[in-house]
Write a protein that holds these residues in place. Structure first.
Motif, PDB file in Angstrom:
ATOM      1  N   LEU A 251     -68.039  53.582  68.546  1.00  0.00           N
ATOM      2  CA  LEU A 251     -67.134  54.660  68.113  1.00  0.00           C
ATOM      3  C   LEU A 251     -67.951  55.671  67.328  1.00  0.00           C
ATOM      4  CD1 LEU A 251     -64.169  55.688  67.945  1.00  0.00           C
ATOM      5  CD2 LEU A 251     -64.007  54.521  65.754  1.00  0.00           C
ATOM      6  N   LYS A 252     -67.923  56.910  67.798  1.00  0.00           N
ATOM      7  CA  LYS A 252     -68.636  57.975  67.083  1.00  0.00           C
ATOM      8  C   LYS A 252     -67.679  59.154  66.948  1.00  0.00           C
ATOM      9  CE  LYS A 252     -72.894  60.573  66.893  1.00  0.00           C
ATOM     10  NZ  LYS A 252     -73.961  61.236  67.643  1.00  0.00           N
ATOM     11  N   ILE A 253     -67.342  59.471  65.707  1.00  0.00           N
ATOM     12  CA  ILE A 253     -66.344  60.527  65.485  1.00  0.00           C
ATOM     13  C   ILE A 253     -66.724  61.425  64.317  1.00  0.00           C
ATOM     14  CG2 ILE A 253     -64.314  59.372  66.458  1.00  0.00           C
ATOM     15  CD1 ILE A 253     -63.681  58.391  63.642  1.00  0.00           C
ATOM     16  N   ARG A 254     -66.043  62.584  64.307  1.00  0.00           N
ATOM     17  CA  ARG A 254     -66.184  63.535  63.203  1.00  0.00           C
ATOM     18  C   ARG A 254     -64.750  63.883  62.769  1.00  0.00           C
ATOM     19  NH1 ARG A 254     -66.105  69.116  62.670  1.00  0.00           N
ATOM     20  NH2 ARG A 254     -67.592  69.970  61.188  1.00  0.00           N
ATOM     21  N   CYS A 255     -64.470  63.653  61.508  1.00  0.00           N
ATOM     22  CA  CYS A 255     -63.097  63.859  61.015  1.00  0.00           C
ATOM     23  C   CYS A 255     -63.062  65.036  60.050  1.00  0.00           C
ATOM     24  CB  CYS A 255     -62.595  62.634  60.256  1.00  0.00           C
ATOM     25  SG  CYS A 255     -62.869  61.098  61.086  1.00  0.00           S
ATOM     26  N   GLU A 256     -62.061  65.883  60.202  1.00  0.00           N
ATOM     27  CA  GLU A 256     -61.875  66.982  59.260  1.00  0.00           C
ATOM     28  C   GLU A 256     -60.671  66.672  58.391  1.00  0.00           C
ATOM     29  OE1 GLU A 256     -61.496  70.397  61.765  1.00  0.00           O
ATOM     30  OE2 GLU A 256     -63.605  70.331  62.364  1.00  0.00           O
ATOM     31  N   ALA A 257     -60.933  66.509  57.103  1.00  0.00           N
ATOM     32  CA  ALA A 257     -59.842  66.217  56.172  1.00  0.00           C
ATOM     33  C   ALA A 257     -59.422  67.510  55.500  1.00  0.00           C
ATOM     34  CB  ALA A 257     -60.296  65.212  55.135  1.00  0.00           C
ATOM     35  N   LYS A 258     -58.105  67.723  55.426  1.00  0.00           N
ATOM     36  CA  LYS A 258     -57.587  68.961  54.857  1.00  0.00           C
ATOM     37  C   LYS A 258     -56.569  68.682  53.775  1.00  0.00           C
ATOM     38  CE  LYS A 258     -58.634  71.405  59.029  1.00  0.00           C
ATOM     39  NZ  LYS A 258     -58.189  71.624  60.392  1.00  0.00           N
ATOM     40  N   LYS A 259     -56.319  69.719  53.015  1.00  0.00           N
ATOM     41  CA  LYS A 259     -55.325  69.618  51.944  1.00  0.00           C
ATOM     42  C   LYS A 259     -53.936  69.835  52.520  1.00  0.00           C
ATOM     43  CE  LYS A 259     -54.134  72.154  47.712  1.00  0.00           C
ATOM     44  NZ  LYS A 259     -54.585  73.215  46.810  1.00  0.00           N
ATOM     45  N   GLY A 260     -52.980  69.074  52.043  1.00  0.00           N
ATOM     46  CA  GLY A 260     -51.617  69.263  52.520  1.00  0.00           C
ATOM     47  C   GLY A 260     -50.624  68.586  51.597  1.00  0.00           C
ATOM     48  N   ILE A 261     -49.349  68.781  51.882  1.00  0.00           N
ATOM     49  CA  ILE A 261     -48.322  68.077  51.109  1.00  0.00           C
ATOM     50  C   ILE A 261     -47.453  67.251  52.053  1.00  0.00           C
ATOM     51  CG2 ILE A 261     -48.269  69.756  49.229  1.00  0.00           C
ATOM     52  CD1 ILE A 261     -45.587  70.731  50.349  1.00  0.00           C
ATOM     53  N   ALA A 262     -46.697  66.331  51.473  1.00  0.00           N
ATOM     54  CA  ALA A 262     -45.951  65.364  52.267  1.00  0.00           C
ATOM     55  C   ALA A 262     -44.795  65.969  53.046  1.00  0.00           C
ATOM     56  CB  ALA A 262     -45.445  64.241  51.367  1.00  0.00           C
ATOM     57  N   LYS A 263     -44.451  67.233  52.766  1.00  0.00           N
ATOM     58  CA  LYS A 263     -43.410  67.867  53.570  1.00  0.00           C
ATOM     59  C   LYS A 263     -43.945  68.186  54.960  1.00  0.00           C
ATOM     60  CE  LYS A 263     -40.639  69.812  49.946  1.00  0.00           C
ATOM     61  NZ  LYS A 263     -40.433  70.977  49.099  1.00  0.00           N
ATOM     62  N   ASP A 264     -45.272  68.268  55.078  1.00  0.00           N
ATOM     63  CA  ASP A 264     -45.897  68.490  56.374  1.00  0.00           C
ATOM     64  C   ASP A 264     -46.026  67.166  57.110  1.00  0.00           C
ATOM     65  OD1 ASP A 264     -47.538  69.379  58.474  1.00  0.00           O
ATOM     66  OD2 ASP A 264     -48.331  70.974  57.206  1.00  0.00           O
ATOM     67  N   HIS A 265     -46.579  66.184  56.462  1.00  0.00           N
ATOM     68  CA  HIS A 265     -46.716  64.846  57.037  1.00  0.00           C
ATOM     69  C   HIS A 265     -46.805  63.857  55.877  1.00  0.00           C
ATOM     70  CE1 HIS A 265     -48.336  61.381  59.104  1.00  0.00           C
ATOM     71  NE2 HIS A 265     -48.082  61.970  60.249  1.00  0.00           N
ATOM     72  N   ALA A 266     -46.176  62.699  56.040  1.00  0.00           N
ATOM     73  CA  ALA A 266     -46.109  61.721  54.944  1.00  0.00           C
ATOM     74  C   ALA A 266     -47.482  61.210  54.525  1.00  0.00           C
ATOM     75  CB  ALA A 266     -45.216  60.558  55.345  1.00  0.00           C
ATOM     76  N   LYS A 267     -48.508  61.389  55.380  1.00  0.00           N
ATOM     77  CA  LYS A 267     -49.839  60.919  54.986  1.00  0.00           C
ATOM     78  C   LYS A 267     -50.375  61.655  53.770  1.00  0.00           C
ATOM     79  CE  LYS A 267     -52.228  63.983  58.227  1.00  0.00           C
ATOM     80  NZ  LYS A 267     -52.897  64.058  59.520  1.00  0.00           N
ATOM     81  N   TRP A 268     -49.806  62.829  53.475  1.00  0.00           N
ATOM     82  CA  TRP A 268     -50.274  63.586  52.317  1.00  0.00           C
ATOM     83  C   TRP A 268     -49.558  63.194  51.022  1.00  0.00           C
ATOM     84  CZ3 TRP A 268     -50.563  67.171  56.732  1.00  0.00           C
ATOM     85  CH2 TRP A 268     -51.881  67.554  57.007  1.00  0.00           C
ATOM     86  N   SER A 269     -48.645  62.246  51.100  1.00  0.00           N
ATOM     87  CA  SER A 269     -47.962  61.847  49.868  1.00  0.00           C
ATOM     88  C   SER A 269     -48.879  60.963  49.036  1.00  0.00           C
ATOM     89  CB  SER A 269     -46.683  61.088  50.190  1.00  0.00           C
ATOM     90  OG  SER A 269     -46.075  60.676  48.990  1.00  0.00           O
TER      91      SER A 269
END
Lengths: 138, 336
Positions: free
Chosen positions: B164-182
């Motif tokens: 597995l070889k990947i590149r991940c871009e992590a961004k700022k957000g809030i949980a109203k966009d997606h619960a992963k940001w809570s």
């Protein structure tokens, strides 16, 4: 994309370019009443202001509704006894909420200081286990 | 209101407190703010270079999104992608994590965990103001942080020869966009453990008392007398909170950031009410011939025909007594 007609979630809570943050609609049938239409805000703000307005003696009626869950705005209806305008009482309510928050912030900071002192560590977070016991069995 | 708070338990990822002296609406807004309005960093975009695992790309991408990343002071230390000047993401609005794992051990499987994620450095050269406000290890998976004593998060298992070889871009957000940001995994909220206010009705089979054991918070309050009449004017004023976070932020930070979030949200409303009658940049270029519905005043025709220039034709009413003055009508009506 499977759901390409899905609106961007951010449009539900971020004001877009040139979008008005609110409208104030004066009631033409009831004296001293107005409806505030506040965009890109939800129950979090609406309910807090409504409960605060109801504690004001000059307020005869205060209520809010989110007319449709897909439309990101709420309506706040306020009627006063005439000594103040609806805008004035909303401003007062907001000022009171802001004051409450800053008092609460102070209380929390005192409590955090005491608790961290009790733990007997200058940097309490460094010595404490990172996760609480709930994760111990994992 | 005279708010007061008593912290019963404080840990890095957990805070249990009793809030009193505020009304229900305020306490509930506080709860909602902690759950959904505090920004954190989370993986939002994944580029797969090699994926020979048994799991499909989107499956792995979804799992990666859920991994908590250290987000200390994220609200000041990072920009939202929508607010950033860059085209495709820059160190000010994005944290890049890479992962490259290959299993070469015969006869056994190998686990890829959140500990295999490496942060791609090189943001220092940008020198943005935001970067200096970030906490230690910003953007790193929580399982790799100092003082962490749990297990890392399993992403996938590899058999010999899989990679597995990947590149991940992590961004700022809030949980109203997606619960992963809570930042919160759980948020306990209770008031009135004896149900004195009758805000709820207990369903029961035979015996209400036996089937509905009291919560631990009942110790904090006086039990009601059997013959006590119902006080319909009573208001809840003691709220029991239990904030648990996923480690991206400490419980303390979630609480303090929530309070400042509530404060700025309310202050913004006051500001908007104060300035709503003034034409902003948009309104001056495209001013309506009539004031918009929100500013129209009732039964006060002088607002439209007075000296501020609301003539029959806006175009002839003179340049300086302009028609681009919806605020003039507001003054003619009720004070805004």
């Amino acid at each position: 994309m499977a759901s390409s007609n899905l609106p961007d979630r951010q449009t539900l809570y971020v004001l877009q370019d040139g979008e008005r943050p609110l409208e104030i609609i004066e009631d033409t049938k009831i004296p001293n009443a107005a409806t505030f239409r506040i965009y890109k805000q939800d129950h979090t703000l609406a309910n807090m202001i409504r409960t605060q307005l109801l504690e004001d003696k000059n307020v005869i009626f205060a209520g809010y509704k989110v007319p449709h869950p897909l439309e990101p705005y709420f309506l706040l209806k306020v009627q006063t006894n005439g000594s103040l305008t609806p805008t004035d009482v909303v401003n007062t309510a907001c000022a009171s909420i802001i004051a409450t928050v800053s008092q609460l912030e102070k209380r929390f900071e005192e409590q955090f200081r005491d608790k961290e002192f009790d733990l007997g560590a200058v940097d309490a977070s460094a010595q404490q286990p990172f996760y609480s016991d709930a994760y111990a069995d994992f | 209101m005279n708010p007061n708070v008593r912290i019963r338990e404080l840990q890095r990822d957990k805070c249990n407190f009793v809030l009193s002296g505020v009304n229900l609406g305020f306490a509930n807004s506080f709860r909602r703010t902690m759950m959904a309005d505090i920004p954190t960093v989370a993986i939002d975009m994944v580029v797969f270079e090699v994926n020979t695992t048994v799991l499909p790309d989107e499956f792995i991408a979804h799992r990666l999104g859920m991994i908590p990343l250290i987000s200390t002071n994220c609200d000041e230390g990072m920009r939202y992608t929508r607010d950033c000047d860059c085209e495709l993401g820059c160190p000010l609005c994005m944290v890049v994590l890479t992962l490259h794992v290959r299993c070469d051990m015969p006869g056994t499987t190998m686990n890829i965990t959140s500990d295999h994620l490496q942060i791609q450095s090189g943001g220092d050269a940008w020198g943005g103001e935001e970067l200096t406000k970030r906490g230690e290890d910003f953007g790193l998976p929580v399982s790799k942080s100092r003082g962490f004593n749990g297990h890392p998060i399993l992403i996938a298992s590899l058999r010999k020869g899989q990679e597995l070889k990947i590149r991940c871009e992590a961004k700022k957000g809030i949980a109203k966009d997606h619960a992963k940001w809570s930042p919160c995994t759980a948020l306990g909220f209770e008031y009135d453990p004896y149900n004195k206010l009758r805000h709820t009705t207990y369903w029961f089979e035979t015996d209400k008392q036996a089937e509905w054991p009291l919560s631990a918070n009942a110790e904090e309050e006086e039990p009601p007398r059997e013959d006590a009449p119902f006080d319909y004017n009573a208001e809840p004023n003691k709220f029991y909170f239990n904030v648990e976070t996923d480690g991206s932020l400490t419980a303390k930070e979630v609480i303090l950031k929530s309070l400042s979030n509530m404060q700025s949200r309310t202050a913004t409303l006051v500001y908007n009410i104060k300035h709503q009658s003034r034409p902003d940049a948009m309104d001056t270029t495209d001013a309506p011939a009539f004031p918009p519905a929100g500013q129209r005043t009732s039964g006060q025709d002088q607002s439209y025909t007075n000296a501020s220039g609301w003539g029959a034709s806006p175009n002839t009413s003179g340049a300086n007594m302009g028609w681009a003055s919806p605020n003039a009508t507001a003054q003619g009506g009720w004070s805004l």
